[in-house]
Design an enzyme around this catalytic site. Sequence first.
Site, PDB file in Angstrom:
ATOM      1  CG  PHE A  55      23.254  33.693  62.833  1.00 33.53           C
ATOM      2  CD1 PHE A  55      23.450  32.960  61.856  1.00 33.53           C
ATOM      3  CD2 PHE A  55      23.211  33.137  64.130  1.00 33.53           C
ATOM      4  CE1 PHE A  55      23.281  31.695  61.567  1.00 33.53           C
ATOM      5  CE2 PHE A  55      23.335  31.674  64.258  1.00 33.53           C
ATOM      6  CZ  PHE A  55      23.524  31.000  63.209  1.00 33.53           C
ATOM      7  CG  ASP A  78      27.733  37.589  64.369  1.00 33.63           C
ATOM      8  OD1 ASP A  78      28.801  36.835  64.043  1.00 33.63           O
ATOM      9  OD2 ASP A  78      26.644  36.980  64.869  1.00 33.63           O
ATOM     10  CE1 TYR A 123      30.057  27.330  64.686  1.00 38.83           C
ATOM     11  CE2 TYR A 123      30.636  27.272  67.084  1.00 38.83           C
ATOM     12  CZ  TYR A 123      29.854  27.744  65.840  1.00 38.83           C
ATOM     13  OH  TYR A 123      28.883  28.383  66.259  1.00 38.83           O
ATOM     14  CE  LYS A 124      29.527  30.312  61.816  1.00 37.97           C
ATOM     15  NZ  LYS A 124      28.514  29.149  61.632  1.00 37.97           N
ATOM     16  NE  ARG A 151      25.288  28.842  54.447  1.00 41.24           N
ATOM     17  CZ  ARG A 151      25.474  29.276  55.922  1.00 41.24           C
ATOM     18  NH1 ARG A 151      25.376  30.596  56.424  1.00 41.24           N
ATOM     19  NH2 ARG A 151      25.750  28.329  56.988  1.00 41.24           N
TER      20      ARG A 151
END
Length: 406
Positions: A132, A209, A234-235, A381
């Site tokens: 990322f 991660d 928050y995902k 995605r």
Amino acid sequence: MTNLIQLGAAALDADDPLARFRDRFVGAASDLVYFDGNSLGRPVAATAGRLGAFVEQDWGGRLIRGWDEQWMDLPTTLGDDLARVCLGAAAGQTAVGDSTTVWLYKLMRAAVDHAVRTDPGRTEIVIDTDNFPTDRYVAEGIAAERGLTLRWIEVDTSEGVTADQLREAVGERTALVVLNHVAYRSAWLADAPELTRISHDAGALVLWDLCHSAGSVPVALDAWDADLAVGCTYKYLNGGPGSPAFGYVNARLQDELTQPIQGWMGHADPFLMGPGYTPAPGMRRFISGTPPILGMVAMQDMLALVEEAGIEAIRAKSVALTSYAVELADATLPDVTLASPRDPALRGGHVTLQHDRMREVTALLWERDVIPDYRDPGGLRLGLSPLSTSFDEVERGIAAVAEALR
């Protein structure tokens, strides 16, 4: 046709043991198709009441007394809850607060400083080219600060780091290995126990991660013998925009590492206000500044839902959702390439579909209340959050993709 398509969305939803959770999310019953739960999860309906009660009772009623009564300890008590429900970690190793970037900086810096202090020849950070962006940028900054070298692993953007690739990259110069458990672009699910073992065999620490796996894919940090981990909330943890991140430090390392952002909340006695810094014992030393209490309040309802559903059941639903999306794409999107692992055992909670028109397709879909996201090169995605996404939603969304491509 495959079995999932033959069954159809209606039958899959009727047989879904987690379908009852869908009504607990704001907006899940609307016609909008939401394919971006791996960027920002839908809010849990109960959170509105929890936040209102917090303003009226905890904040408005208790005022400054709230710090002594619960808020000072919330980063670690909530961290322990998160560790138990989602991370496969014993208490006392996880804290909530700060952003993902800040946690990455603190734990990467602490790891490389420890490695160099104990073995000055360890001057390399191993990281892959499709890690990322924030992880890569933080690693670049730390390497520049500390005079270290980045050793890059070149990876296929539709896959991720393999054991053979890591084995070739690590060695006596490796201080730290930084890896994504689920690759943000492809959803490649790393073999975390094996990659951790390879890193340790080379004498290096490893930082995981977990941003794209926490709350969607089972994690077993203690069983992996992981050193460090960072993730956001928050995902798939539905804490809301900007909700605080979390950090994990294995208990065996907590007294060995010196965290670089020494703030008053990580002091052994924060209210002593003394002339020098003395780190708190255990995980608390990795807290820096004032905890973001409001953001922590918002994620508690989702943690309760994850615990009620069970992470293994959530994973099973995730595999079914992504498999259904892949089968529909194969059947109805003939010019589209799957840019994620086809084997669900190697795939996290999202799917990337590749086509050179996907950027414009994404913009068109947003106008039609179908919300995926876009990742270069040409990647649409689909983030399928197991507790709030239905099979019917997947079917309607893939049909909209086909229509947009036409």
